[in-house]
Design a protein around this motif. Structure first.
Motif, short mmCIF file in Angstrom:
data_model
loop_
_atom_site.label_atom_id
_atom_site.label_comp_id
_atom_site.label_asym_id
_atom_site.label_seq_id
_atom_site.Cartn_x
_atom_site.Cartn_y
_atom_site.Cartn_z
N TYR A 26 0.85 -1.18 0.00
CA TYR A 26 0.00 0.00 0.00
C TYR A 26 0.89 1.24 0.00
CZ TYR A 26 -3.97 -3.01 0.94
OH TYR A 26 -4.94 -3.97 0.83
N ARG A 27 0.85 1.97 -1.05
CA ARG A 27 1.79 3.08 -1.25
C ARG A 27 1.59 4.20 -0.24
NH1 ARG A 27 1.78 3.79 -7.87
NH2 ARG A 27 2.33 1.63 -8.38
N VAL A 28 0.36 4.44 0.17
CA VAL A 28 0.13 5.53 1.11
C VAL A 28 0.78 5.24 2.46
CG1 VAL A 28 -2.10 4.59 1.86
CG2 VAL A 28 -1.64 7.03 2.10
N VAL A 29 0.80 3.97 2.86
CA VAL A 29 1.45 3.59 4.12
C VAL A 29 2.96 3.79 4.01
CG1 VAL A 29 1.84 1.72 5.75
CG2 VAL A 29 -0.38 1.96 4.65
N VAL A 30 3.53 3.34 2.90
CA VAL A 30 4.97 3.52 2.68
C VAL A 30 5.33 4.99 2.60
CG1 VAL A 30 6.90 2.94 1.16
CG2 VAL A 30 5.05 1.30 1.50
N LEU A 31 4.45 5.78 1.98
CA LEU A 31 4.69 7.22 1.88
C LEU A 31 4.78 7.86 3.26
CD1 LEU A 31 4.74 9.83 0.08
CD2 LEU A 31 2.25 9.90 0.37
N VAL A 32 3.89 7.47 4.16
CA VAL A 32 3.87 8.05 5.51
C VAL A 32 5.13 7.66 6.29
CG1 VAL A 32 2.67 8.03 7.72
CG2 VAL A 32 1.37 8.20 5.60
N VAL A 33 5.49 6.38 6.27
CA VAL A 33 6.65 5.94 7.07
C VAL A 33 7.95 6.47 6.49
CG1 VAL A 33 5.50 3.90 7.99
CG2 VAL A 33 6.74 3.73 5.83
N TYR A 34 8.04 6.62 5.16
CA TYR A 34 9.24 7.21 4.57
C TYR A 34 9.36 8.69 4.96
CZ TYR A 34 10.46 3.24 1.56
OH TYR A 34 10.86 2.01 1.10
N ALA A 35 8.24 9.40 4.96
CA ALA A 35 8.27 10.80 5.37
C ALA A 35 8.65 10.93 6.84
CB ALA A 35 6.90 11.44 5.12
N LEU A 36 8.12 10.05 7.68
CA LEU A 36 8.50 10.06 9.10
C LEU A 36 9.98 9.77 9.29
CD1 LEU A 36 5.52 8.24 10.88
CD2 LEU A 36 6.19 10.64 11.09
N SER A 37 10.51 8.86 8.49
CA SER A 37 11.92 8.52 8.58
C SER A 37 12.80 9.73 8.26
CB SER A 37 12.24 7.37 7.62
OG SER A 37 13.61 7.02 7.69
N VAL A 38 12.42 10.49 7.25
CA VAL A 38 13.17 11.69 6.90
C VAL A 38 13.16 12.70 8.05
CG1 VAL A 38 13.24 13.69 5.35
CG2 VAL A 38 12.78 11.41 4.42
N ILE A 39 11.98 12.90 8.63
CA ILE A 39 11.86 13.88 9.73
C ILE A 39 12.63 13.42 10.96
CG2 ILE A 39 10.22 15.00 11.28
CD1 ILE A 39 8.14 14.80 9.04
N LEU A 40 12.52 12.14 11.29
CA LEU A 40 13.17 11.62 12.50
C LEU A 40 14.69 11.63 12.37
CD1 LEU A 40 10.82 8.61 13.39
CD2 LEU A 40 10.91 10.87 14.46
N TRP A 41 15.22 11.32 11.21
CA TRP A 41 16.67 11.36 11.03
C TRP A 41 17.19 12.79 11.02
CZ3 TRP A 41 20.31 8.08 11.94
CH2 TRP A 41 20.05 6.71 11.88
N LEU A 42 16.42 13.70 10.49
CA LEU A 42 16.81 15.11 10.56
C LEU A 42 16.89 15.57 12.01
CD1 LEU A 42 17.34 17.89 9.28
CD2 LEU A 42 14.85 18.20 9.15
N THR A 43 15.90 15.18 12.81
CA THR A 43 15.92 15.52 14.23
C THR A 43 17.09 14.85 14.94
OG1 THR A 43 13.50 15.67 14.19
CG2 THR A 43 14.55 15.48 16.35
N GLY A 44 17.37 13.59 14.60
CA GLY A 44 18.41 12.84 15.27
C GLY A 44 19.80 13.43 15.06
N TRP A 45 20.16 13.70 13.80
CA TRP A 45 21.52 14.20 13.58
C TRP A 45 21.67 15.64 14.05
CZ3 TRP A 45 23.08 18.39 10.87
CH2 TRP A 45 22.28 18.89 9.84
N ALA A 46 20.61 16.44 13.97
CA ALA A 46 20.69 17.82 14.47
C ALA A 46 20.82 17.84 16.00
CB ALA A 46 19.46 18.59 14.04
N TRP A 47 20.09 16.97 16.66
CA TRP A 47 20.17 16.88 18.12
C TRP A 47 21.54 16.38 18.56
CZ3 TRP A 47 16.29 13.59 21.52
CH2 TRP A 47 16.33 14.07 22.84
N SER A 48 22.07 15.39 17.84
CA SER A 48 23.40 14.87 18.16
C SER A 48 24.47 15.95 17.97
CB SER A 48 23.71 13.67 17.27
OG SER A 48 22.79 12.63 17.46
#
Length: 218
Positions: free
Chosen positions: A84-106
């Motif tokens: 289901y593409r909409v599910v993959v779209l959501v989790v991929y978008a979350l992954s981008v946001i979470l990794w941005l937060t992770g490396w900036a916080w580090s």
């Protein structure tokens, strides 16, 4: 409509190199997990009021990454009809946001701890602020590289889905085409039937005209 490609079902034709990029994301996340676990032990040697939540967040982020890209890749291979593409779209978008937060916080904590002088050093178990800051700096660098890869995967996913309709869209298009063909075939048969049918009055008139027989007037 092009946007329906993102909301449909079915695996679009991804380029083969995307699989290697996903493998790179998983490999980098493993290294980040190891560094985050090590920074947790180092952080235990510093006063509790100065402890950071970054290592725990990075551990959570790596587990989320494994589930996201591992599961999506497995479904692509084993059960593409459940993709289901909409599910993959959501989790991929979350992954981008979470990794941005992770490396900036580090990076923020690396800059903060490395700015301390020697008076803040703690040597009870060999740990120190400088060691923790160095580990956080490494996590920030690897996290930024991982974030770039996740952003690339997200963009390529959106581009490919927009250009490729899913299972439902293809099925609707084929069904509509079959219905139009059936209707056209029925209309053609009806038109041929009308042309071949000769009404009695026309048939009588035609027969009489051929043999020169004309009805007599009363």
């Amino acid at each position: 409509m092009a946007v329906s490609g993102l909301l449909d079902r079915g695996v679009p034709p991804f380029p083969r190199y995307l699989l290697y990029i996903k493998g790179g994301i998983l490999f980098l996340s493993v290294i980040v997990l190891i560094l985050a676990a090590y920074s947790t032990s180092v952080q235990g040697d510093v006063p509790a009021e100065y402890s950071s939540g970054v290592p725990g967040y990075l551990i959570f982020l790596t587990l989320f990454t494994w589930i996201t890209y591992g599961t999506s890749t497995a479904i692509e291979t084993i059960a593409p009809h459940l993709y289901y593409r909409v599910v993959v779209l959501v989790v991929y978008a979350l992954s981008v946001i979470l990794w941005l937060t992770g490396w900036a916080w580090s990076a923020s904590w690396a800059s903060y701890t490395l700015s301390f002088n020697e008076n803040y050093r703690v040597d009870n178990k060999g740990g120190s602020w400088s060691t923790f800051g160095s580990v956080m700096g490494a996590c920030a660098g690897l996290g930024a590289l991982t974030w770039a890869f996740t952003l690339f995967v997200f963009g390529l996913f959106c581009q490919t889905c927009l250009k490729s309709p899913g299972v439902s869209s293809v099925g609707n298009i084929e069904l509509g085409g079959m219905q139009k063909h059936h209707q056209h075939h029925q209309h053609h048969q009806h038109h041929q039937h009308q042309q071949q049918t000769v009404y009695p009055a026309q048939q009588s008139y035609t027969t009489q005209s051929v043999y020169g027989i004309h009805p007599q007037r009363a």
